[in-house]
Scaffold this active site. Structure first.
Site, PDB file in Angstrom:
ATOM      1  N   TRP A  89       0.836  -1.208   0.000  1.00 48.65           N
ATOM      2  CA  TRP A  89       0.000   0.000   0.000  1.00 48.65           C
ATOM      3  C   TRP A  89       0.872   1.260   0.000  1.00 48.65           C
ATOM      4  CZ3 TRP A  89      -1.422  -4.583   2.200  1.00 48.65           C
ATOM      5  CH2 TRP A  89      -2.703  -5.065   1.920  1.00 48.65           C
ATOM      6  N   CYS A  96      -6.763  -5.118  -1.389  1.00 50.52           N
ATOM      7  CA  CYS A  96      -7.873  -5.962  -0.919  1.00 50.52           C
ATOM      8  C   CYS A  96      -8.712  -6.579  -2.033  1.00 50.52           C
ATOM      9  CB  CYS A  96      -8.756  -5.198   0.068  1.00 50.52           C
ATOM     10  SG  CYS A  96      -9.782  -3.911  -0.669  1.00 50.52           S
ATOM     11  N   ASP A 115     -11.756 -13.377   4.750  1.00 53.67           N
ATOM     12  CA  ASP A 115     -10.987 -12.209   4.315  1.00 53.67           C
ATOM     13  C   ASP A 115      -9.514 -12.581   4.111  1.00 53.67           C
ATOM     14  OD1 ASP A 115      -9.884  -9.765   3.781  1.00 53.67           O
ATOM     15  OD2 ASP A 115     -10.824  -8.727   5.463  1.00 53.67           O
ATOM     16  N   HIS A 164     -13.562  -1.833   1.626  1.00 49.89           N
ATOM     17  CA  HIS A 164     -12.730  -3.023   1.832  1.00 49.89           C
ATOM     18  C   HIS A 164     -13.464  -4.216   1.234  1.00 49.89           C
ATOM     19  CE1 HIS A 164      -9.894  -5.815   3.315  1.00 49.89           C
ATOM     20  NE2 HIS A 164     -10.669  -6.331   4.239  1.00 49.89           N
ATOM     21  N   ASN A 194     -19.388  -2.035  12.117  1.00 53.60           N
ATOM     22  CA  ASN A 194     -20.153  -1.422  13.212  1.00 53.60           C
ATOM     23  C   ASN A 194     -19.434  -0.395  14.071  1.00 53.60           C
ATOM     24  OD1 ASN A 194     -22.851  -2.600  13.258  1.00 53.60           O
ATOM     25  ND2 ASN A 194     -21.795  -4.548  13.546  1.00 53.60           N
ATOM     26  N   TYR A 248      -7.150   4.461  -0.900  1.00 55.20           N
ATOM     27  CA  TYR A 248      -8.485   3.991  -0.522  1.00 55.20           C
ATOM     28  C   TYR A 248      -8.522   3.484   0.921  1.00 55.20           C
ATOM     29  CZ  TYR A 248      -7.522  -1.053  -0.522  1.00 55.20           C
ATOM     30  OH  TYR A 248      -7.070  -2.308  -0.198  1.00 55.20           O
TER      31      TYR A 248
END
Length: 687
Positions: free
Chosen positions: A236, A272, A355, A332, A395, A512
């Site tokens: 990244w 991602c 993930d 994501h 959340n 991002y």
């Protein structure tokens, strides 16, 4: 087999079996079957088929070194066992093999034996090999999905859409999964064979491949290369000079092939959506129904407190407290796979979040999931695997803090509705977005949502003081990459008295996932806002400010910060503005027929006020062409249009998608696509 023996050959009937098992897109030369569904092979004999008292037997071996041996009996002995039946037809024996629905998947070898009445081997065929895959069409399989339309998408569709952009400006990226392309099934098993467990304890790993929970969890670790001989390295930083920029990939196939051809050497680089795309390819190929998910405003909660804390000093400069920071990613991507969870209490079957992006360790390894999506919605954070981290992603609260010179903190604002928005996946009914936010969370602010938070042990966050006198909002015009555009900050005075305040507006270029790349512009103003009125401040964002430091994700963040003369009253607001990108225009000339040359015309217009250098187009498409680079014809001036031609011979019939990327020194991640209907070759006497 001996020359004078009874058996003269074995026909695996690959074409017929693969069609019945929905694997013919992978191959028709090799046998690929799904567990829990019978398949038939023909045993050719020198004369009449062997009769009693001699017996036919079948032996299977599984594992790289044949670690697991299965002796197959001729008669069914209850569930969960391999068995076969036979039927003689002249000089052939038709042998129908039945696999249990919970058999380990993998590469099997098969040998047929002729036994004497006392069990001695009279004759044995040469070993033949076949792949056994998961079977979502079989009711008894743990990955059974009882909906043909869903299976057409989540197993058989080689093209997909990954969602990017921002929650209020969603963009789509066509992705070539290519799970049935040549050699991909072999590479999928090669990935499993290179996992730490497979290398350390192959017997246990081989048997565990019956379980989709084990297989999918292993793959979330192996798609990234952080702990093992995994496929992709994340990066990244913005510097991809020793590899491929993540934005350049248009599909999974070149990545998987590069990894395999390099001897299980990690491929540089992924982010991602690339990790998710590759995981989706492998899981669909192995027979586990899988779809790609995008969560907008996705929280990365490093300390597990379900709160994302952003710290600023009094000059509105972001403060790092050392170590890893909580962050909110603009979006994501992860995947969901469909399976039964026999390891969990009832009610946790169905979609499981997985993930493969390396973010946090789970059981000491960079992997995440599978976690029942239902458990996330219900706040059951004790459920395996990794429920607290995924719960926070959708959340967590966002808190802005101002840190004063004496180290004291003032909470500027708490936003409980920012995180986990417009959770998206591609619809099974076409190339459009399906919103699945309700699968992950109850409506924001509802009674049910509050109950879930309490169940999850969430700390209830309180904002300092009551509602302030001033309110802040940020609006912007359509932001097109290469142009100047306005951002309007409005300060509303909702009180009954005039308010004096100090406003700071700053624009920065970010990735991002919230990494800062550079400051564009900053503006400060002292203002008096009359009671019940609003003050508008306009910030003009100019290309000559943002163009040089914009990230490959083409994203600008605008942060506005208001302090009233009463120093304790601080308000902060932030928006992410995706810059609109041009699209490539692709036209396929002529009728597309298998093995006949067809030409695509790819047109690009430079939207920037600067000349682009080192332009290159990358073209790929499942069933159409392997990934191929086409250089642009020299430099491309401001506003200049260029067209390149690319010829290819389609390999497989059906509805196909050609996906193209354009990259250059100053502009990356320009995409385009064309849908192509490929017809079977018509044979005639002149062919």
């Amino acid at each position: 087999m001996t020359d004078n023996g009874v058996f003269t050959g074995v026909d695996l009937c690959s074409q017929v079996n693969n069609h019945a098992h929905r694997t013919e897109e992978i191959d028709v030369e090799r046998l690929l079957v799904r567990r829990g569904q019978p398949f038939s092979i023909a045993l050719q004999c020198s004369g009449a088929a062997p009769q009693a008292p001699n017996q036919l037997s079948l032996v299977l071996r599984l594992g790289k070194q044949g670690e697991v041996t299965v002796k197959v009996s001729e008669h069914q002995r209850g569930g969960g066992q391999w068995w076969f039946s036979q039927q003689a037809a002249q000089s052939e024996l038709l042998v129908t093999v039945h696999s249990p629905a919970d058999a380990p998947m993998g590469l099997y070898s098969l040998a047929l034996l002729l036994l004497s009445p006392d069990g001695h081997i009279l004759e044995e065929t040469a070993a033949e090999s076949f792949y056994l895959l998961f079977n979502p069409w079989c009711k008894a399989d743990a990955v059974h999905l009882p909906d043909e339309e869903l299976l057409q998408e989540y197993i058989l569709n080689e093209n997909g859409i990954l969602y990017q952009g921002a929650w209020d400006d969603i963009t789509s990226l066509s992705w070539n999964f290519g799970q049935f392309e040549k050699d991909i099934v072999d590479i999928c098993f090669e990935i499993l064979d290179n996992s730490p467990t497979a290398l350390k304890n192959p017997d246990m790993d081989t048997l565990n491949r019956a379980n989709p929970v084990y297989v999918s969890r292993t793959l979330t670790a192996m798609v990234n290369s952080n702990d093992d001989r995994g496929v992709l390295t994340g990066n990244w930083t913005g510097d991809y000079s020793d590899g491929v920029a993540p934005t350049r990939w248009t599909g999974s196939v070149p990545i998987l092939r590069k990894w395999s051809e390099g001897g299980a050497q990690r491929v540089r680089y992924g982010q991602c959506w690339v990790f998710a795309g590759v995981a989706c390819t492998v899981l669909r190929c192995l027979g586990i129904p899988t779809r790609c998910i995008t969560n907008y405003s996705s929280a990365h909660d490093t300390d597990g407190n379900l709160m994302i804390d952003y710290l600023f000093d009094e000059n509105m400069e972001s403060i790092s407290t050392g170590g890893r920071k909580d962050m909110i990613w603009n979006y994501h991507c992860w995947v969901e796979s469909w399976m039964a969870r026999e390891d969990l209490p009832d009610g946790n079957d169905g979609w499981q979040a997985l993930d493969p992006t390396p973010q946090e360790r789970s059981d000491g390894v960079y992997c995440c999931g599978p976690c029942p999506v239902r458990a996330i919605r219900e706040g059951e954070v004790g459920v395996k695997y990794d429920a607290p981290f995924i719960f926070a992603e959708v959340n967590a609260d966002l808190a802005f803090w101002v840190v004063h010179p004496d180290g004291e903190r003032t909470q500027a604002s708490v936003n409980k509705r920012t995180v986990g928005r417009n959770i998206s996946t591609k619809s099974v009914y076409g190339d459009y977005r399906e919103d699945i936010t309700a699968h992950y969370k109850y409506p924001e602010g509802s009674e049910k949502e509050r109950q879930v938070f309490e169940k999850a042990g969430r700390r209830v966050s309180q904002q300092n003081g009551g509602q302030g006198q001033l309110e802040l909002s940020i609006k912007h015009a359509q932001a097109v990459h290469g142009t100047d555009f306005d951002v309007i900050v409005e300060v509303h005075n909702v009180g009954d008295e005039d308010a004096r305040a100090h406003l700071t507006v700053m624009s920065t270029t970010v990735t991002y996932n919230s990494l800062h790349r550079g400051e564009c512009q900053k503006k400060t103003a002292r203002l008096t806002v009359p009671a019940q009125k609003a003050h508008k401040e306009v910030l003009r964002l100019r290309y000559n400010h943002y163009g040089a430091c914009v990230s490959e994700h083409n994203l600008i963040r605008v942060t506005a910060f208001v302090k009233t003369n009463d120093q304790d009253d601080v308000i902060l607001e932030e928006v992410n503005i995706p810059l609109r990108m041009p699209k490539l225009l692709i036209k396929v000339v002529g009728e597309a027929v298998v093995s006949r040359k067809v030409t695509a015309h790819i047109t690009f217009t430079n939207p920037l006020p600067v000349t682009l250098k080192d332009g290159v187009f990358t073209v790929e498409g499942a069933g159409l062409t392997a990934a191929t680079e086409v250089p642009a014809p020299g430099n491309i001036g401001p506003g200049e249009e260029v067209t390149v031609k690319f010829s290819f011979k389609p390999m497989r019939p059906g509805l196909r998608k050609l996906v193209v990327d354009f990259d250059s020194d100053r502009l990356r991640d320009v995409k385009g696509e064309a849908t192509v209907i490929v017809r079977r070759k018509k044979w005639n006497r002149h062919d």
